[in-house]
Design a protein around this motif. Sequence first.
Motif, PDB file in Angstrom:
ATOM      1  N   THR A 111       1.037  -1.198  -0.138  1.00  0.00           N
ATOM      2  CA  THR A 111       0.030  -0.096   0.031  1.00  0.00           C
ATOM      3  C   THR A 111       0.751   1.233   0.020  1.00  0.00           C
ATOM      4  O   THR A 111       0.378   2.580  -0.285  1.00  0.00           O
ATOM      5  CB  THR A 111      -1.082   0.125   0.994  1.00  0.00           C
ATOM      6  N   ARG A 112       2.241   1.137   0.485  1.00  0.00           N
ATOM      7  CA  ARG A 112       3.208   2.419   0.337  1.00  0.00           C
ATOM      8  C   ARG A 112       3.690   2.475  -1.136  1.00  0.00           C
ATOM      9  O   ARG A 112       4.929   2.314  -1.766  1.00  0.00           O
ATOM     10  CB  ARG A 112       4.278   1.838   1.088  1.00  0.00           C
ATOM     11  N   ASP A 113       2.641   2.906  -1.973  1.00  0.00           N
ATOM     12  CA  ASP A 113       2.852   2.978  -3.461  1.00  0.00           C
ATOM     13  C   ASP A 113       2.233   4.372  -3.890  1.00  0.00           C
ATOM     14  O   ASP A 113       1.060   4.715  -3.946  1.00  0.00           O
ATOM     15  CB  ASP A 113       2.227   1.818  -4.112  1.00  0.00           C
ATOM     16  N   THR A 114       3.067   5.478  -4.596  1.00  0.00           N
ATOM     17  CA  THR A 114       2.638   6.678  -4.895  1.00  0.00           C
ATOM     18  C   THR A 114       1.475   6.716  -5.856  1.00  0.00           C
ATOM     19  O   THR A 114       0.900   7.781  -6.157  1.00  0.00           O
ATOM     20  CB  THR A 114       3.776   7.525  -5.025  1.00  0.00           C
ATOM     21  N   GLN A 115       1.416   5.494  -6.613  1.00  0.00           N
ATOM     22  CA  GLN A 115       0.552   5.623  -7.588  1.00  0.00           C
ATOM     23  C   GLN A 115      -0.959   5.232  -7.202  1.00  0.00           C
ATOM     24  O   GLN A 115      -1.871   5.424  -7.916  1.00  0.00           O
ATOM     25  CB  GLN A 115       1.113   4.490  -8.585  1.00  0.00           C
ATOM     26  N   LEU A 116      -0.962   4.623  -5.960  1.00  0.00           N
ATOM     27  CA  LEU A 116      -2.305   4.266  -5.440  1.00  0.00           C
ATOM     28  C   LEU A 116      -3.122   5.569  -5.094  1.00  0.00           C
ATOM     29  O   LEU A 116      -2.643   6.312  -4.276  1.00  0.00           O
ATOM     30  CB  LEU A 116      -2.092   3.294  -4.367  1.00  0.00           C
ATOM     31  N   VAL A 117      -4.466   5.378  -5.102  1.00  0.00           N
ATOM     32  CA  VAL A 117      -5.408   6.335  -4.635  1.00  0.00           C
ATOM     33  C   VAL A 117      -6.221   5.906  -3.692  1.00  0.00           C
ATOM     34  O   VAL A 117      -6.954   4.552  -4.296  1.00  0.00           O
ATOM     35  CB  VAL A 117      -5.935   7.225  -5.608  1.00  0.00           C
ATOM     36  N   PHE A 118      -6.371   6.111  -2.353  1.00  0.00           N
ATOM     37  CA  PHE A 118      -7.343   5.545  -1.226  1.00  0.00           C
ATOM     38  C   PHE A 118      -8.426   6.433  -1.231  1.00  0.00           C
ATOM     39  O   PHE A 118      -8.279   7.706  -0.936  1.00  0.00           O
ATOM     40  CB  PHE A 118      -6.535   5.277  -0.137  1.00  0.00           C
ATOM     41  N   LEU A 119      -9.766   5.997  -1.220  1.00  0.00           N
ATOM     42  CA  LEU A 119     -11.201   6.714  -0.997  1.00  0.00           C
ATOM     43  C   LEU A 119     -11.516   6.043   0.291  1.00  0.00           C
ATOM     44  O   LEU A 119     -12.085   5.051   0.265  1.00  0.00           O
ATOM     45  CB  LEU A 119     -11.815   6.694  -2.238  1.00  0.00           C
ATOM     46  N   LEU A 120     -11.552   6.724   1.383  1.00  0.00           N
ATOM     47  CA  LEU A 120     -11.929   6.141   2.614  1.00  0.00           C
ATOM     48  C   LEU A 120     -12.744   6.950   3.447  1.00  0.00           C
ATOM     49  O   LEU A 120     -12.951   8.295   3.259  1.00  0.00           O
ATOM     50  CB  LEU A 120     -10.688   6.558   3.518  1.00  0.00           C
ATOM     51  N   GLN A 121     -13.983   6.160   3.928  1.00  0.00           N
ATOM     52  CA  GLN A 121     -14.920   6.837   4.554  1.00  0.00           C
ATOM     53  C   GLN A 121     -15.016   6.300   5.988  1.00  0.00           C
ATOM     54  O   GLN A 121     -15.833   5.129   5.998  1.00  0.00           O
ATOM     55  CB  GLN A 121     -16.345   6.563   3.652  1.00  0.00           C
ATOM     56  N   PRO A 122     -14.551   6.883   7.146  1.00  0.00           N
ATOM     57  CA  PRO A 122     -14.725   6.063   8.246  1.00  0.00           C
ATOM     58  C   PRO A 122     -16.027   6.423   8.900  1.00  0.00           C
ATOM     59  O   PRO A 122     -16.518   7.772   8.838  1.00  0.00           O
ATOM     60  CB  PRO A 122     -13.472   6.991   9.154  1.00  0.00           C
ATOM     61  N   MET A 123     -16.741   5.557   9.593  1.00  0.00           N
ATOM     62  CA  MET A 123     -17.979   5.794  10.245  1.00  0.00           C
ATOM     63  C   MET A 123     -17.586   6.318  11.598  1.00  0.00           C
ATOM     64  O   MET A 123     -18.448   7.161  12.092  1.00  0.00           O
ATOM     65  CB  MET A 123     -18.889   4.572  10.149  1.00  0.00           C
ATOM     66  N   THR A 124     -16.659   5.951  12.215  1.00  0.00           N
ATOM     67  CA  THR A 124     -16.217   6.219  13.557  1.00  0.00           C
ATOM     68  C   THR A 124     -14.673   6.593  13.587  1.00  0.00           C
ATOM     69  O   THR A 124     -13.877   6.059  12.625  1.00  0.00           O
ATOM     70  CB  THR A 124     -16.717   5.633  14.719  1.00  0.00           C
ATOM     71  N   LYS A 125     -14.166   7.220  14.796  1.00  0.00           N
ATOM     72  CA  LYS A 125     -12.868   7.603  14.847  1.00  0.00           C
ATOM     73  C   LYS A 125     -12.108   8.114  13.755  1.00  0.00           C
ATOM     74  O   LYS A 125     -10.831   7.529  13.529  1.00  0.00           O
ATOM     75  CB  LYS A 125     -12.113   6.236  15.293  1.00  0.00           C
ATOM     76  N   ALA A 126     -12.541   8.966  12.848  1.00  0.00           N
ATOM     77  CA  ALA A 126     -11.971   9.482  12.046  1.00  0.00           C
ATOM     78  C   ALA A 126     -10.721  10.211  12.178  1.00  0.00           C
ATOM     79  O   ALA A 126      -9.558  10.458  11.512  1.00  0.00           O
ATOM     80  CB  ALA A 126     -12.934  10.481  11.151  1.00  0.00           C
ATOM     81  N   GLU A 127     -10.687  10.667  13.471  1.00  0.00           N
ATOM     82  CA  GLU A 127      -9.317  11.523  14.207  1.00  0.00           C
ATOM     83  C   GLU A 127      -8.235  10.445  14.106  1.00  0.00           C
ATOM     84  O   GLU A 127      -7.048  10.818  13.863  1.00  0.00           O
ATOM     85  CB  GLU A 127      -9.735  11.975  15.376  1.00  0.00           C
TER      86      GLU A 127
END
Length: 235
Positions: A111-127
Amino acid sequence: MALPKLDARLAAIASWVREGVGCADIGTDHGYLITWLAASGKIPHGFACDINQKPLQKAAFSLSEYGVSERVKLVLCDGLSGLQAGDVQDIVIAGMGGDLIWQIIDAQPWTRDTQLVFLLQPMTKAEHLRYHLCKHGFAILRERAVISKGFPYTILQVVYTGACKEVDLWYCYTGALQPQGNAAIAYYQKLLRILEEKVAGLEKSTMGVTEKQQGYQALLEQLKGALQDDSTNRL
């Protein structure tokens, strides 16, 4: 045939998936998102991943209904463990707690790849999620607040840069969101309620004012100020 109907949360995520790249939907549940992405032609191929068989069965039905079963592979796995480097370029991890989302990302070295894009949606504990991302070399490019079924959520677009940084409480809680627009204001108001409960809990559990309590109280006042400023600007 009409495309599957997405709620505001999933529609916002879909809008950020890049055209023409492979996409993985981690914790796919009913498979509506990955089905929409494939059926709309936005992605050429994808993976629907889940730790349980039942959601994958639901996803299989959705994919079959819209004629895209051959373009999306169903994978029974824990997090990203069923994928390998190069399988996809965009990764969606939505509908989970922030701690679990980070654990899923952190568990795979690729996952430590600069070409990847992550789209993340946390329900809780976003901090917690923002803190770990920044500490371990990931950058939050942008955030968007949405209201879905009456609840405010935030969506993060994240890439790996390798630049590790410490962030303060304000950034951990608000990230790249500004209190502008109904959804973002609703999200800030949710944060306000969470922090009020946290400060009240700290006051009950400690003798005297602690440094931790002072930090959260300062953050609470900062949030109130940001909401007040926005309210004033809209008058």
